[in-house]
Design a protein around this motif. Structure first.
Motif, mmCIF file in Angstrom:
data_model
loop_
_atom_site.group_PDB
_atom_site.id
_atom_site.type_symbol
_atom_site.label_atom_id
_atom_site.label_comp_id
_atom_site.label_asym_id
_atom_site.label_seq_id
_atom_site.Cartn_x
_atom_site.Cartn_y
_atom_site.Cartn_z
ATOM 1 N N GLN A 167 0.792 -1.220 0.000
ATOM 2 C CA GLN A 167 0.000 0.000 0.000
ATOM 3 C C GLN A 167 0.829 1.277 0.000
ATOM 4 O O GLN A 167 0.451 2.271 -0.622
ATOM 5 C CB GLN A 167 -0.913 0.028 1.234
ATOM 6 C CG GLN A 167 -2.071 -0.926 1.196
ATOM 7 C CD GLN A 167 -3.011 -0.689 2.367
ATOM 8 O OE1 GLN A 167 -3.342 0.444 2.706
ATOM 9 N NE2 GLN A 167 -3.442 -1.772 2.992
ATOM 10 N N ASP A 168 1.939 1.268 0.723
ATOM 11 C CA ASP A 168 2.690 2.501 0.922
ATOM 12 C C ASP A 168 4.159 2.166 1.124
ATOM 13 O O ASP A 168 4.476 1.202 1.838
ATOM 14 C CB ASP A 168 2.147 3.249 2.151
ATOM 15 C CG ASP A 168 2.650 4.677 2.230
ATOM 16 O OD1 ASP A 168 3.850 4.860 2.568
ATOM 17 O OD2 ASP A 168 1.866 5.608 1.977
ATOM 18 N N SER A 356 3.629 -3.950 -6.828
ATOM 19 C CA SER A 356 2.975 -2.721 -6.378
ATOM 20 C C SER A 356 3.763 -1.473 -6.753
ATOM 21 O O SER A 356 4.955 -1.521 -7.049
ATOM 22 C CB SER A 356 2.801 -2.765 -4.858
ATOM 23 O OG SER A 356 4.060 -2.637 -4.218
ATOM 24 N N ASP A 357 3.077 -0.331 -6.678
ATOM 25 C CA ASP A 357 3.749 0.962 -6.852
ATOM 26 C C ASP A 357 4.705 1.233 -5.702
ATOM 27 O O ASP A 357 5.708 1.931 -5.873
ATOM 28 C CB ASP A 357 2.710 2.084 -6.945
ATOM 29 C CG ASP A 357 1.945 2.062 -8.255
ATOM 30 O OD1 ASP A 357 2.463 1.502 -9.253
ATOM 31 O OD2 ASP A 357 0.823 2.604 -8.298
ATOM 32 N N ALA A 358 4.403 0.691 -4.526
ATOM 33 C CA ALA A 358 5.270 0.898 -3.366
ATOM 34 C C ALA A 358 6.674 0.364 -3.636
ATOM 35 O O ALA A 358 7.669 0.963 -3.202
ATOM 36 C CB ALA A 358 4.671 0.218 -2.138
ATOM 37 N N TYR A 359 6.771 -0.734 -4.352
ATOM 38 C CA TYR A 359 8.077 -1.317 -4.680
ATOM 39 C C TYR A 359 8.900 -0.336 -5.520
ATOM 40 O O TYR A 359 10.112 -0.203 -5.332
ATOM 41 C CB TYR A 359 7.876 -2.628 -5.443
ATOM 42 C CG TYR A 359 9.162 -3.321 -5.834
ATOM 43 C CD1 TYR A 359 9.844 -4.110 -4.913
ATOM 44 C CD2 TYR A 359 9.685 -3.195 -7.122
ATOM 45 C CE1 TYR A 359 11.029 -4.753 -5.270
ATOM 46 C CE2 TYR A 359 10.865 -3.832 -7.478
ATOM 47 C CZ TYR A 359 11.525 -4.611 -6.546
ATOM 48 O OH TYR A 359 12.699 -5.237 -6.898
ATOM 49 N N LYS A 360 8.241 0.360 -6.422
ATOM 50 C CA LYS A 360 8.934 1.297 -7.298
ATOM 51 C C LYS A 360 9.374 2.560 -6.555
ATOM 52 O O LYS A 360 10.258 3.281 -7.030
ATOM 53 C CB LYS A 360 8.021 1.692 -8.463
ATOM 54 C CG LYS A 360 7.535 0.515 -9.307
ATOM 55 C CD LYS A 360 6.487 0.953 -10.306
ATOM 56 C CE LYS A 360 5.900 -0.232 -11.056
ATOM 57 N NZ LYS A 360 4.792 0.173 -11.960
ATOM 58 N N GLN A 361 8.783 2.820 -5.398
ATOM 59 C CA GLN A 361 9.030 4.070 -4.684
ATOM 60 C C GLN A 361 10.093 3.963 -3.595
ATOM 61 O O GLN A 361 10.381 4.952 -2.920
ATOM 62 C CB GLN A 361 7.717 4.571 -4.069
ATOM 63 C CG GLN A 361 6.654 4.924 -5.103
ATOM 64 C CD GLN A 361 5.323 5.265 -4.463
ATOM 65 O OE1 GLN A 361 5.253 6.073 -3.535
ATOM 66 N NE2 GLN A 361 4.259 4.652 -4.937
ATOM 67 N N ARG A 367 14.678 -2.586 -1.286
ATOM 68 C CA ARG A 367 14.169 -3.748 -2.027
ATOM 69 C C ARG A 367 14.965 -5.006 -1.709
ATOM 70 O O ARG A 367 14.403 -6.079 -1.457
ATOM 71 C CB ARG A 367 14.225 -3.476 -3.539
ATOM 72 C CG ARG A 367 13.331 -2.352 -4.025
ATOM 73 C CD ARG A 367 13.585 -2.083 -5.487
ATOM 74 N NE ARG A 367 12.913 -0.876 -5.946
ATOM 75 C CZ ARG A 367 13.121 -0.321 -7.135
ATOM 76 N NH1 ARG A 367 13.984 -0.859 -7.986
ATOM 77 N NH2 ARG A 367 12.473 0.786 -7.472
#
Length: 408
Positions: A167-168, A356-361, A367
């Protein structure tokens, strides 16, 4: 350690624990991070290089003109010292440039660090079996955790039915918090550590005076008081650490965790007279016997949001009770050596994080750390494999248990 008071019955109203209030720090050190999320530091006070973990070598203090190494005193000049800014550095008049893999790095991000040296935390942890890494989480991470947990300023938010890790980015960032992981590795004397279960954010609501309350126990993998997974003491071999993250401020009024500090070294389980979890979760226990022990021999730690309380999993503790109208947020994480079977399978949560987008952020360093913590592997003659649960065999095992339970 003083003898443990044995009680004849569990007291119903006595709640007067010893209060330990952790103050909010007045200042913090800084990290100087590379683009991958690693740290600039020095281990000899002369040469600068990149480190893949946090110890005293990567701790910097802010000066009028730049930064000063927390141990050696090596001084760097910077074009800015503003938190969360990118900066260029020079040492003895020459611009700082270091190698990170095949790349040369000459620009660094100024990030929030600890209030004291990591070695001081380690001394405290070894001495007393627990330590407060106070306000170690940056404000933006605390805000992200509160949003996911729907606590504090986000109490009106509707919870999302998705793994918090996906999620975040804040959930991954706190799970990979480097000082608590370094302390855990040093205390357990192994670099190979795993999360015992997937990260989750709990929100303790107001106590209604009726519902059962979690009793005294130790944490995974020992679980004394809740099943005795490891029934005998492990001596100098530490099989588990617990990382309690204060997503909200922890206070006596809103249900801060209650401990019997020092019991990690007692080689004893909590006494049944104090009200252990195996008993207190039974329907009607509270009505008949009252609350688990919370008297003067117990300890309650109050700490500000963003703090990590790290402690030996053998420490006796129990849940507090929230007597306020606001939800109190926390992340409770078990960490075990790689040779201990985890409490729950974390593979599916990790795969949802990957997508998820969280992984990219998050940074490359975060990671990699999350993958090490959540992907359980086995190596043998046939090669390297990631371990997970098997749905068919799981169903078979459940059916067999049910059948066995049904036979008179």
């Amino acid at each position: 350690m003083p003898a443990i008071k044995r009680l004849g019955t569990v007291p119903s109203d006595e709640f007067c624990p010893n209060i330990i209030t952790i103050p909010r720090p007045k200042k913090h050190f800084r990290y100087l991070n590379t683009p991958s999320g690693d740290w600039l530091g020095t281990d000899d006070g002369e040469s600068l290089k990149v480190f893949g973990h946090v110890d005293d070598a990567v701790i910097w203090d802010v000066t009028d003109v730049g930064f000063k190494h927390g141990v050696s005193g090596l001084e760097l000049t910077a074009n800015t010292t503003e938190l969360n800014s990118k900066c260029t550095l020079s040492c003895a008049g020459e611009r700082v440039a270091v190698s990170e893999g095949a790349d040369t790095v000459d620009e660094f991000t100024i990030e929030h660090g600890p209030e004291i040296l990591p070695s001081t935390y380690l001394e405290t942890l070894k001495e007393q079996g627990w330590v407060s890494i106070t306000c170690i989480l940056p404000d933006q991470v605390v805000d992200g955790l509160q949003r996911v947990g729907c606590v504090d300023g986000y109490e009106g938010r509707t919870p999302v039915r998705q793994a918090p890790l996906a999620q975040d980015p804040a959930v991954a960032q706190v799970s990979a918090e480097p000082i608590s992981l370094w302390l855990t590795r040093e205390y357990m004397q192994t670099n190979d550590i795993r999360l015992g279960h997937s990260p989750g954010i709990s929100a303790l609501t107001r106590d209604d005076g009726i519902r059962e309350v979690q009793g005294w126990h130790t944490d995974f993998p020992y679980l004394w008081g809740t099943g005795d997974r490891i029934p005998v003491p492990s001596g100098d071999l530490v099989l588990g650490m617990q990382r309690n993250v204060c997503v909200s401020d922890f206070t006596k009024e809103n249900g801060a965790t209650i401990f019997k500090l020092g019991t990690h070294a007692s080689s004893e389980a909590p006494p049944e007279e104090w009200g252990i979890s195996n008993q207190t979760y039974r329907k009607g226990f509270r009505a008949n016997f009252g609350l688990p022990y919370g008297g003067e021999e117990s300890d309650l730690i109050e700490a500000p949001a963003g703090t990590i309380i790290l402690y030996d999993a053998r420490t006796w503790h129990r849940a507090g009770m929230n007597m306020t109208d606001h939800r109190r947020g926390a992340i409770i994480q078990a960490i075990v050596p790689g040779y201990i079977i985890p409490f729950m399978d974390t593979s599916q949560t990790f795969k949802s994080f990957l997508a998820s987008d969280a992984y990219k952020q998050v940074s490359e360093r975060v990671r990699k750390e999350i993958e090490k913590l959540m992907v359980h592997k086995i190596a043998g003659p046939a090669g390297l494999f990631a371990i997970t649960t098997d749905e068919e065999l799981t169903q078979r095992a459940r059916e067999q248990r049910q059948a066995a339970a049904s036979v008179y």
